[in-house]
Design a protein around this motif. Structure first.
Motif, short mmCIF file in Angstrom:
data_model
loop_
_atom_site.label_atom_id
_atom_site.label_comp_id
_atom_site.label_asym_id
_atom_site.label_seq_id
_atom_site.Cartn_x
_atom_site.Cartn_y
_atom_site.Cartn_z
N THR A 95 10.21 0.12 -17.63
CA THR A 95 11.07 1.02 -16.87
C THR A 95 12.15 0.25 -16.11
N GLU A 140 1.11 -2.26 -17.62
CA GLU A 140 0.58 -1.77 -16.35
C GLU A 140 0.04 -2.86 -15.44
N SER A 199 8.07 0.54 -4.16
CA SER A 199 7.53 0.84 -5.48
C SER A 199 6.04 0.55 -5.56
N ARG A 223 4.16 3.32 -3.73
CA ARG A 223 4.14 4.52 -4.56
C ARG A 223 3.16 4.35 -5.72
N GLU A 224 3.14 3.17 -6.32
CA GLU A 224 2.24 2.90 -7.43
C GLU A 224 0.78 3.05 -7.01
N TYR A 284 0.33 6.99 -6.87
CA TYR A 284 0.65 7.79 -8.05
C TYR A 284 0.32 7.10 -9.37
N ARG A 340 2.19 4.87 -14.18
CA ARG A 340 2.87 5.88 -15.01
C ARG A 340 2.78 7.28 -14.42
N ASN A 341 2.69 7.35 -13.09
CA ASN A 341 2.55 8.65 -12.41
C ASN A 341 1.35 9.44 -12.93
N SER A 342 0.27 8.73 -13.24
CA SER A 342 -0.92 9.37 -13.80
C SER A 342 -1.92 9.78 -12.73
N CYS A 343 -1.65 9.42 -11.47
CA CYS A 343 -2.56 9.77 -10.38
C CYS A 343 -1.93 10.88 -9.53
N TYR A 344 -2.79 11.66 -8.88
CA TYR A 344 -2.32 12.79 -8.09
C TYR A 344 -2.94 12.73 -6.69
#
Length: 386
Positions: A55, A173, A296, A299-300, A303, A306-310
């Motif tokens: 990215t 990752e 970043s 945020r990682e 989330y 790959r923004n796979s966590c909520y």
């Protein structure tokens, strides 16, 4: 192939011992595919035919020992092949460390402990990643120690941490962060509270020593320590303190002869101090870039890469939790309680009253069972955002 900014697809053929370096455009992504041959990224092997996605802002170096053909799809800020790299020297360090592990295995003793030091932006984190990935590929289980509180590779910024590396890091990752050992520091630079920083280094070293004593595989795998780029004054003294706390065998100095000569002078005779050059692909980061990298990383944590966590939002009454900060205001010694010095106050736990000033702050959740414990020296369970 010359540097380019306009092509969306680029093909590269790398010869033996060369490196493809590229940076992803600020607003784009790049897909990397190895068509033929063998290559690796920071010690993690690429799979032929698999597309790897990077990215915006990613800075990547693909190295090959045997030659390969690569394809980049996407807009790159820069992409070029480098023929001069220090990878052979870095590999020689790995081989020497592996010989020390083999000796430790035969003699049932401790594996190598290596600390990587140097000023900012010389590739310390990259070299540490190479060394632990090379070791993991041989079935070793080294412990990665992260003392860089500003650019932490294991946990959120403002912490010191340790992670047992069971397998090479994922190309896209990064490390599989499972059960890391993390201690709360709360600042982006050791300069903000040197006393607390050194205290946490000592505590982290004590826990790692206990773990190595209890686990033979970890003990033989050894320890790789990444440090911050503050190498003058109190920063240098913190480096010396860390070397003593972890009882290091090898200190690798990247790209600074002055620091190398000082450590040769101050380290015990049994500690090997090695000077290595930095990679030509190392990029100097601006203050803004460092700040964005910290944001970043936070945020990682919440989330995922790959923004796979909520993450979930929930309310907790202030009378159900106890809030503390580390470090009382600096006062003259004459105004402190009897027997306490201003240095002691920097590692004192101070109760915190709930207020609007906590909004938009990241807080750590302590593993301590009560406030009667020495919370400062207890590792954290996780983090929340107010």
């Amino acid at each position: 192939m010359a540097e380019t900014k306009d092509e969306t697809k680029q093909d590269f053929k790398l010869e033996t011992n060369t490196e493809l370096r590229f940076e992803v455009d600020a607003n784009g992504t790049i897909k990397l595919e190895m068509i033929t041959g063998k290559a690796e990224i920071f010690g993690s092997e690429l799979v032929e035919g698999k597309k790897y996605v990077f990215t915006s802002g990613s800075k990547v170096a693909v190295f090959t020992w045997h030659g390969c053909t690569l394809t980049l799809v996407g807009k790159s800020e820069v992409a070029y092949i480098a023929k001069e790299t220090p990878m052979v020297m870095y590999l020689n360090v790995h081989v020497a460390l592996e010989q020390m592990r083999q000796k430790a295995e035969e003699d049932d003793t401790r594996g190598p402990r290596v600390m990587v030091v140097g000023p900012t932006d010389v590739g310390k984190s990259t070299l540490c990643k190479l060394l632990v990935n090379f070791a993991a590929r041989l079935g070793r289980s080294p412990v990665l120690i992260e003392l860089d509180v500003g650019q932490n590779e294991i946990a959120v910024p403002g912490t010191v941490a340790a992670l047992c590396i069971e397998r090479p890091s994922d190309v896209e990752e990064g490390y599989a962060v499972v059960a890391p050992l993390v201690y709360h520091f709360g600042h982006k630079s050791p300069q903000d509270n040197t006393q607390l920083y050194n205290l946490l280094i000592t505590r982290l070293a004590e826990v790692i020593n206990l773990r190595c004593e209890a686990n033979k595989r970890t003990n033989i795998g050894g320890v790789v320590i990444n440090t911050c780029g503050w190498v003058r004054g109190d920063g240098y003294r913190s480096i010396v303190h860390a070397a003593g706390a972890f009882e290091v065998d090898v200190v690798i100095v990247l790209d600074q002869e002055r620091l190398h000569s000082e450590l040769v002078r101050d380290m015990p005779d049994f500690v090997k101090v090695v000077l290595l050059p930095k990679s030509g692909g190392v990029v100097e980061r601006s203050q803004k870039g460092r700040m964005e990298s910290r944001d970043s990383k936070i945020r990682e944590y919440f989330y995922g890469v790959r923004n796979s966590c909520y993450p979930h939002t929930f309310e907790v009454k202030f009378n159900e939790v106890k809030l503390f900060k580390v470090g009382a205001p600096v006062l003259p010694d004459s105004m402190l309680p009897l027997g306490m010095t201003s240095e002691d106050s920097r590692t004192k736990l101070v109760p915190l009253e709930p207020s609007g000033s906590l909004i938009h702050h990241v807080l750590s959740i302590s593993m301590a069972n009560s406030d009667e414990e020495n919370i400062i020296q207890v590792n954290v369970a996780g983090f929340i955002v107010v």
